[in-house]
Design a protein around this motif. Structure first.
Motif, short mmCIF file in Angstrom:
data_model
loop_
_atom_site.label_atom_id
_atom_site.label_comp_id
_atom_site.label_asym_id
_atom_site.label_seq_id
_atom_site.Cartn_x
_atom_site.Cartn_y
_atom_site.Cartn_z
N LEU A 152 18.06 10.57 -17.08
CA LEU A 152 17.01 10.57 -18.09
C LEU A 152 15.97 11.58 -17.63
CD1 LEU A 152 17.11 8.61 -20.47
CD2 LEU A 152 15.44 7.19 -19.32
N THR A 153 15.59 12.49 -18.51
CA THR A 153 14.66 13.52 -18.06
C THR A 153 13.32 12.91 -17.66
OG1 THR A 153 13.89 13.91 -20.30
CG2 THR A 153 15.70 15.29 -19.54
N GLU A 154 12.69 13.58 -16.70
CA GLU A 154 11.43 13.07 -16.15
C GLU A 154 10.39 12.80 -17.23
OE1 GLU A 154 9.96 12.01 -13.37
OE2 GLU A 154 11.98 11.97 -12.52
N ARG A 155 10.28 13.74 -18.14
CA ARG A 155 9.19 13.59 -19.09
C ARG A 155 9.43 12.44 -20.07
NH1 ARG A 155 9.26 18.86 -22.94
NH2 ARG A 155 11.42 18.76 -23.61
N LEU A 156 10.71 12.20 -20.38
CA LEU A 156 11.02 11.06 -21.24
C LEU A 156 10.73 9.77 -20.49
CD1 LEU A 156 11.95 10.72 -24.07
CD2 LEU A 156 14.30 10.53 -23.29
N LEU A 157 11.13 9.79 -19.22
CA LEU A 157 10.89 8.63 -18.38
C LEU A 157 9.41 8.27 -18.33
CD1 LEU A 157 13.29 8.07 -15.74
CD2 LEU A 157 11.00 7.59 -14.94
N SER A 158 8.59 9.28 -18.15
CA SER A 158 7.18 8.97 -18.03
C SER A 158 6.62 8.51 -19.38
CB SER A 158 6.40 10.16 -17.46
OG SER A 158 6.25 11.14 -18.44
N LYS A 213 22.03 11.14 -19.83
CA LYS A 213 22.88 12.34 -19.73
C LYS A 213 23.05 13.11 -21.04
CE LYS A 213 25.27 10.84 -15.65
NZ LYS A 213 25.90 9.54 -15.46
N LYS A 214 22.40 12.66 -22.09
CA LYS A 214 22.51 13.44 -23.34
C LYS A 214 21.22 14.22 -23.52
CE LYS A 214 25.54 10.07 -25.48
NZ LYS A 214 25.27 8.63 -25.28
N GLU A 215 21.19 15.38 -22.89
CA GLU A 215 19.90 16.06 -22.78
C GLU A 215 19.32 16.55 -24.10
OE1 GLU A 215 20.02 18.86 -19.58
OE2 GLU A 215 20.58 17.23 -18.22
N GLN A 216 20.21 17.06 -24.91
CA GLN A 216 19.71 17.58 -26.20
C GLN A 216 19.14 16.45 -27.05
OE1 GLN A 216 20.63 20.47 -28.77
NE2 GLN A 216 22.55 21.11 -27.79
N THR A 217 19.84 15.35 -27.04
CA THR A 217 19.37 14.20 -27.82
C THR A 217 18.04 13.71 -27.26
OG1 THR A 217 21.67 13.58 -28.08
CG2 THR A 217 20.05 11.98 -28.78
N GLN A 218 17.95 13.68 -25.95
CA GLN A 218 16.70 13.25 -25.32
C GLN A 218 15.55 14.16 -25.73
OE1 GLN A 218 16.67 12.48 -21.08
NE2 GLN A 218 18.77 11.76 -21.17
N ALA A 239 16.38 -1.66 -23.52
CA ALA A 239 17.29 -1.03 -22.56
C ALA A 239 17.89 -2.11 -21.67
CB ALA A 239 16.53 -0.03 -21.70
N ASP A 240 19.02 -1.82 -21.10
CA ASP A 240 19.62 -2.83 -20.22
C ASP A 240 19.17 -2.68 -18.77
OD1 ASP A 240 21.07 -0.67 -19.37
OD2 ASP A 240 23.04 -1.57 -19.71
N LYS A 241 18.35 -1.68 -18.51
CA LYS A 241 17.75 -1.58 -17.18
C LYS A 241 16.39 -0.92 -17.26
CE LYS A 241 21.77 0.89 -15.88
NZ LYS A 241 22.35 1.33 -17.13
N LEU A 242 15.72 -0.90 -16.15
CA LEU A 242 14.41 -0.26 -16.11
C LEU A 242 14.57 1.25 -16.26
CD1 LEU A 242 12.61 -2.11 -13.19
CD2 LEU A 242 11.74 -1.84 -15.53
N PRO A 243 13.59 1.91 -16.89
CA PRO A 243 13.72 3.35 -17.09
C PRO A 243 14.04 4.10 -15.80
CG PRO A 243 11.79 2.54 -18.25
CD PRO A 243 12.37 1.37 -17.50
N ASN A 244 13.36 3.74 -14.71
CA ASN A 244 13.61 4.53 -13.50
C ASN A 244 14.96 4.24 -12.86
OD1 ASN A 244 13.20 2.10 -12.28
ND2 ASN A 244 11.13 2.60 -11.53
N GLU A 245 15.65 3.24 -13.39
CA GLU A 245 17.02 2.99 -12.90
C GLU A 245 18.06 3.71 -13.75
OE1 GLU A 245 17.17 -1.22 -13.10
OE2 GLU A 245 16.10 -1.50 -11.21
N MET A 246 17.58 4.31 -14.84
CA MET A 246 18.53 5.00 -15.72
C MET A 246 18.72 6.42 -15.22
SD MET A 246 17.64 3.87 -19.56
CE MET A 246 16.20 2.84 -19.57
N LYS A 247 19.92 6.66 -14.75
CA LYS A 247 20.19 8.00 -14.24
C LYS A 247 20.38 8.95 -15.43
CE LYS A 247 22.16 6.59 -9.88
NZ LYS A 247 22.82 5.29 -10.05
#
Ligand code: ADP
Ligand code: MG
Length: 444
Positions: free
Chosen positions: A251-257, A215-220, A241-249
């Motif tokens: 998080l921008t798509e491109r960072l996730l990928s 949820k911190k888009e600028q930082t992301q 991380a404490d969870k899998l990337p795709n479980e992190m709400k």
């Protein structure tokens, strides 16, 4: 007179429980002795305070009785290596990074990371990355898992390993919160360029707990650019991380990928054997010689994470130092129960113990607390007495009362006898151990 400190230590060693002596006195260094003044060096301030509040008089009196006169004891605190910073407090670090050491926690190494089936793969991946940072296949390496399972430990172990191999490699380590704060404060101070330089200068970028980027888009956004820049130049990135990337709400798509493009490894909670191994190791590190059955007891009940296992050992140590007593089963039980937070203690009684012994030996409860000295009966009684003492820590007199008004020497004799038999007689050893386990496990 040079030997005065050695003599004091010898006396303290006899007077104090082993672990208290090992913990608090072994690490002290003698700096000097003159004019009735003894100067001792302690590792840190906490140490000093502990010794002053717990052992001050004991040391002083011992010194006095050995020297035959009043001795002043002074302490100095060993110089700790100054904490070094890089990648944090970026404004200062920009000019200094080349001469500064990375902000790594030296305590975390591969050598003291205990391997189990729960973390084998993560450890192997971390070691591979540490051995050959920047290889595209393992870039980024993302370690994920629950709280207290060793993610930060592995992250810093990678950094320490690389730094040891090559002191000139620029290792930047920060939590994602730190990254965020640095970023925000750089915006406030109009120093975003400095910020990105600090992080982009890294040969190895280690970011802990990236779930805080949620949820911190600028930082992301900022992290995304940093990431790409480093990645393209073949620099190694390791994340936890404490969870899998795709479980992190959030998080921008491109960072996730990006996160998903490397290697993702997990750490699971430790299994029983690993918990035992961890407890043994941590006990040893703390100078404690824990009997196996106590370790097993703790490992059976404390399951969630390694941090809890560790803090159980620390608590045991603190308790026994505070009350100056040896660590026994009763103390272990108390600490474990506290950790589990099971509310009011349900205590076991001498009657419960006699009942269990009676079930196990097929000897009547009445006989156990009775007067007969016939062999199997007397032995069952002695075992019961021994267990009352060990599990409940009941006074010799109270135990004597329960077993037909026997006096304390008889009780003591019974305890000694069983102690000996546990070592020498397999059958009794096994019986006592299993009874003790049954009884103590049923308490929790
Ligand atoms: P996380 O970052 O996953 O929350 P940490 O890395 O901070 O967990 O680990 C918590 C504590 O447990 C640390 O003191 C760490 O050294 C210790 N620890 C965790 N896993 C292991 C292990 N496999 N061997 C030894 N110590 C461990
Ligand atoms: Mg952590």
């Amino acid at each position: 007179m040079d030997n005065i400190w050695i003599n004091i230590k010898d006396r303290l060693k006899v007077a104090l429980p082993d672990h208290a002596y090992n913990t608090w006195f072994e690490p002290i260094n003698l700096i000097g002795y003159s004019d009735n003044e003894l100067i001792l060096e302690v590792p840190n301030q906490f140490f000093y305070e502990w010794i002053e509040s717990h052992y001050k008089n004991q040391i002083k009196n011992t010194a006095q009785s050995l020297a035959g006169e009043n001795i002043n004891i002074k302490y100095t605190v060993a110089l700790e290596k100054p904490a070094t910073v890089q990648g944090v407090g970026f404004v200062q670090s920009i000019k200094k990074t080349n001469t500064q050491k990375p902000n790594l926690n030296k305590r975390y190494s591969f050598a003291n990371f205990i391997e189990g089936s729960n973390n084998q793969f993560a450890r192997a991946a971390a070691l591979a990355v540490a051995g050959a940072p920047g290889q595209q296949n393992f870039n980024p390496l993302l370690i994920y898992g629950g709280v207290g399972l060793g993610k930060t430990h592995l992250l810093h172990a990678i950094g320490n390993y690389i730094f040891e191999e090559n002191e000139s490699s620029k290792i930047v380590v920060a939590s994602s919160e730190k990254f965020t704060l640095d970023f925000i404060s750089s915006i406030q101070k109009n120093k975003t360029i400095d910020f990105s330089k600090t992080y982009r200068k890294a040969d190895i970028l280690l970011i802990d707990d990236i779930q805080f980027f949620q949820k911190k888009e600028q930082t992301q956004e900022q992290f995304f650019h940093t990431f790409n820049d480093l990645y393209q130049r073949g620099k190694q990135i390791v994340l936890t991380a404490d969870k899998l990337p795709n479980e992190m709400k959030g998080l921008t798509e491109r960072l996730l990928s990006r996160f998903e493009s490397g290697l993702i490894v997990d750490i699971q909670p430790p299994d029983f054997e690993t918990r035992v191994a961890i407890l043994m190791e941590k006990s040893e590190q703390n100078g404690l010689d824990m009997p196996y059955d106590m370790v097993e007891f703790m490992a059976t009940h404390i399951k969630n994470n390694v941090r809890e296992l560790e803090s159980t050992i620390i608590r045991l140590l603190a308790y026994s130092s505070l009350s100056n007593c040896e660590i026994d089963f009763a103390l272990v039980k108390k600490v474990v129960r506290e950790r589990l937070g099971n509310g009011a203690p349900i205590d076991i009684s001498a009657t419960d113990i006699v009942k269990r012994v009676s079930e196990a030996t097929k000897i009547d409860e009445k006989d156990i607390v009775g007067a007969s000295r016939r062999m199997p009966i007397a032995e069952a009684r002695q075992i019961s007495i021994y267990l009352c003492r060990e599990i409940m820590g009941t006074s010799l007199m109270d135990i004597g009362m329960h077993f037909g008004g026997r006096d304390h020497t008889t009780v003591l004799h019974a305890c000694r006898k069983i102690e000996k038999k546990i070592k020498g007689d397999k059958r009794v050893g096994y019986l006592v151990r299993s009874l003790r386990q049954d009884l103590t496990f049923s308490l929790i």
